[in-house]
Write a protein that holds these residues in place. Sequence first.
Motif, short mmCIF file in Angstrom:
data_model
loop_
_atom_site.label_atom_id
_atom_site.label_comp_id
_atom_site.label_asym_id
_atom_site.label_seq_id
_atom_site.Cartn_x
_atom_site.Cartn_y
_atom_site.Cartn_z
N VAL A 117 1.68 11.33 5.06
CA VAL A 117 2.65 12.01 4.19
C VAL A 117 3.99 12.06 4.92
CG1 VAL A 117 3.26 14.15 3.02
CG2 VAL A 117 0.88 13.39 3.08
N THR A 118 5.04 11.61 4.23
CA THR A 118 6.39 11.65 4.81
C THR A 118 7.40 12.10 3.77
OG1 THR A 118 7.15 9.42 4.21
CG2 THR A 118 5.77 9.61 6.19
N HIS A 149 -2.69 4.33 2.80
CA HIS A 149 -2.24 5.21 1.72
C HIS A 149 -1.04 6.01 2.19
CE1 HIS A 149 -2.98 9.08 -0.78
NE2 HIS A 149 -2.31 8.22 -1.53
N HIS A 150 0.08 5.83 1.52
CA HIS A 150 1.33 6.51 1.89
C HIS A 150 1.77 7.41 0.75
CE1 HIS A 150 5.90 6.14 2.99
NE2 HIS A 150 5.43 7.34 3.23
N PRO A 183 3.99 -0.55 -3.36
CA PRO A 183 3.01 -0.81 -2.30
C PRO A 183 3.18 -2.21 -1.74
CG PRO A 183 1.97 -0.92 -4.46
CD PRO A 183 3.36 -0.40 -4.67
N SER A 184 2.68 -2.43 -0.53
CA SER A 184 2.78 -3.74 0.10
C SER A 184 2.11 -4.80 -0.76
CB SER A 184 2.10 -3.70 1.48
OG SER A 184 1.91 -4.99 1.98
N ALA A 185 2.80 -5.91 -1.00
CA ALA A 185 2.24 -6.98 -1.82
C ALA A 185 2.95 -8.29 -1.52
CB ALA A 185 2.37 -6.65 -3.30
N THR A 202 -1.58 1.45 -1.28
CA THR A 202 -1.32 2.49 -2.28
C THR A 202 -0.12 3.32 -1.86
OG1 THR A 202 -3.69 2.63 -2.80
CG2 THR A 202 -2.28 4.45 -3.54
N LEU A 203 0.88 3.37 -2.74
CA LEU A 203 2.07 4.19 -2.51
C LEU A 203 2.15 5.23 -3.62
CD1 LEU A 203 4.82 4.84 -1.15
CD2 LEU A 203 5.85 3.16 -2.69
#
Length: 218
Positions: A117-118, A149-150, A183-185, A202-203
């Motif tokens: 978590v940020t 997961h961010h 999300p990264s892709a 997952t964002l």
Amino acid sequence: MSSRERILGRVRRALADAPGEDTPIERAYLREHGDRSVEETGELLAENLADYRAIVHRCTAADLPATLAGMLAARGAKTVLVPPGLERSWLAEADTEQIPDRVESTPHELDRIDSVVTACAVAVAETGTIVLDGGPDQGRRRITLVPDHHICVVRVPDQVVSSVPQALERLDPARPLTWISGPSATSDIELDRVEGVHGPRTLEVVLLDTQASAEVNS
């Protein structure tokens, strides 16, 4: 006359009216596309975040601890990585083990953490982009790249701008900037979309309504 001479002749004629090398060129780039209100800018951010396959949530400051706790529970997260400057109250209701960001943490240790978590530095509505600058409530770059997961909290409207030029004015180019659009892709291999190659699969983005929070406090 050779082909080469003919081509160069055409280039010279085309450049005959061009300004010299020392003449400054004015580029009338738009600072933003369209005239939007603060509320419309926030809505555009939410729309573009979702378009990039980020999961968007909305809440006020009073609801944020419960919102984050619910998101982590729904994910089944047992551990959450916490930057040193993240507000403690944000995770006060989360039933997860909070792991501090440590310099000595290895990539393998970070990979075993369920969620991170940020906060963020700024968010760009027109591109659906979130920018992290390594601030105390965001932590080092690697903690948002290794865990799968961010969860990122964006203060709306305080941290939202319309365009990239406006975002750059708020950012320090000497800081370690991470620009996140979904999300990264990647689709480099046979045009098949693959997620999680160089970042979290997952964002989730929480749009924290600071105006509503201020009205309640007043």
